[in-house]
Design a protein around this motif. Structure first.
Motif: not given
Length: 51
Positions: A30-38
């Motif tokens: 989830m942290a990786i996904i949030r970073a990708i979205n940002k």
């Protein structure tokens, strides 16, 4: 184009999850996904409606 994007993601975040516990892996993903979205939002042009 998609292959290039995934290559970049794997280069930035590594190709696998590093934590052993399932719940920790979910959090890591989830942290990786949030970073990708940002990163995606930062690279998107702002659209302005004319007329």
């Amino acid at each position: 184009m998609t292959e290039t994007a995934m290559y970049r993601v794997k280069q930035l975040f590594g190709g696998h999850l590093t934590l052993r516990d399932y719940d920790a892996q979910v959090g890591e993903a989830m942290a990786i996904i949030r970073a990708i979205n940002k990163m995606m939002r930062a690279g998107m042009p702002e659209s302005v409606r004319i007329a």
